[in-house]
Design an enzyme around this catalytic site. Structure first.
Site: not given
Ligand code: NDP
Length: 306
Positions: A60, A104, A127
């Protein structure tokens, strides 16, 4: 996309699509700097040293920088308290240079995933997991779609153009994947069926699908005779299995769909790996561009959002 001799379906190249999307993002980021004077910034928080999460976070960060965005990484030990994680999230919520925040998952057992999701400011929730964003998506408001679902939708739009009236069957109802995919297809005027572990006669329901999405986490569960001839099959599943044929003790990835069987019936299908998977990070960057525009009071660029 390419055609193979033994299978009739188009093999959708998600890796290539994602690479093209990142090129367009890089151009948009550069134009944003020039025209609006800011650089979109993404902060990623990793708690603990789970090797798979470590690989995701590293990739990422790399892809964020490659498109010209600012990347901030916070790697915390797995003993970090929930309070300390929430305090960091709060700091990032208040940092004007940070436009997207991603923690995460999974987080260690002593940390509540729900508490973390709810701590992230909805307008920085790249997200798309905050209940406010899930509610906005369901209500048809301007929203933040979770990354994998957004990538799945982009590939479906690329294949069919207008999705209106198509019957989309989504197998899986998680908050991360199945439910938001269903909401996205509903927004596109599809007729949507959501199936799950208690669904009766799943093969018969799948056979009704013009668009069949498998998001289950069970290797090759969807068989060729579950697929309607000419359907588009989007395989979200990522399952790591033993690969004795390799003879080196290594494993390999397979999807939730029996690829060769389904490809003989479908009109197009995403492979695993190389289908939906590569879309996830590209869409995370799309979402970061979108939040950066909204946070600056600008309309987001339509090609990168819903
Ligand atoms: P979850 O385990 O959270 O959800 C799985 C869903 O599948 C549940 O709704 C479950 O039903 C349903 N299910 C399980 N068994 C069956 C069955 N036998 N028949 C029908 N439905 C069933 O998984 P996720 O949604 O998080 O992930 C799904 C897959 O997608 C996984 O393989 C994951 O690795 C992959 N994934 C891929 C990503 C990517 O970047 N490409 C990103 C995220 C996930 P119920 O609700 O009734 O339990």
């Amino acid at each position: 996309m390419d055609m193979t001799d033994s299978q009739s379906a188009i093999r959708i190249d998600g890796k290539l699509f994602a690479a093209n999307l990142r090129s367009k993002l890089a151009a948009a980021v550069s134009a944003t700097k020039e025209k609006h004077g800011f650089t979109p910034g993404l902060a990623v928080v990793l708690v603990g040293d789970d090797p798979a999460s470590d690989v995701y976070v590293t990739s990422k960060g790399k892809q964020t920088k490659e498109v010209g965005m600012n990347s901030l990484e916070f790697r915390l030990p797995d003993t970090t308290s929930q309070a300390a994680i929430l305090a960091l999230v709060q700091e990032l919520n208040e940092n004007p240079d940070v436009h997207g925040i991603l923690v995460q998952f999974p987080v260690p057992d002593h940390v509540s995933q729900e508490a973390v999701i709810e701590a992230i400011a909805p307008d920085k929730d790249v997200d798309g997991l905050h209940p406010i964003n899930a509610g906005r998506l369901a209500s048809g408001f301007a929203a933040m779609a979770p990354c994998t679902p957004l990538g799945t939708l982009m590939l479906a739009r690329d294949h069919f153009g207008d999705l209106s009236g198509k019957h989309a069957v989504i197998v899986g109802r998680s908050n991360l994947v199945g439910k938001p995919i269903a909401q996205l297809f509903l927004r596109e005027n599809c007729t949507v069926t959501i199936a799950h572990s208690r669904t009766q006669d799943l093969p018969a329901i799948c056979r009704q699908a013009d668009i069949l999405v498998a998001a289950v986490g069970r290797e090759e569960m969807v068989r060729g005779d579950w697929v309607k001839p000419g359907a588009l099959v989007l395989d979200v599943g990522i399952n790591r299995i033993a690969a004795p044929e390799r003879g080196d003790g290594k494993t390999r990835l397979v999807g939730d769909v029996a690829y060769a069987e389904a490809a003989a019936v479908a009109s197009a299908i995403t492979p695993v790996p190389g289908g939906i998977g590569p879309m996830t990070i590209a869409c995370l960057l799309c979402n970061t561009l979108t939040t950066s525009y909204r946070l600056h009071g600008l309309d987001p660029l339509p090609e990168f959002t819903i």
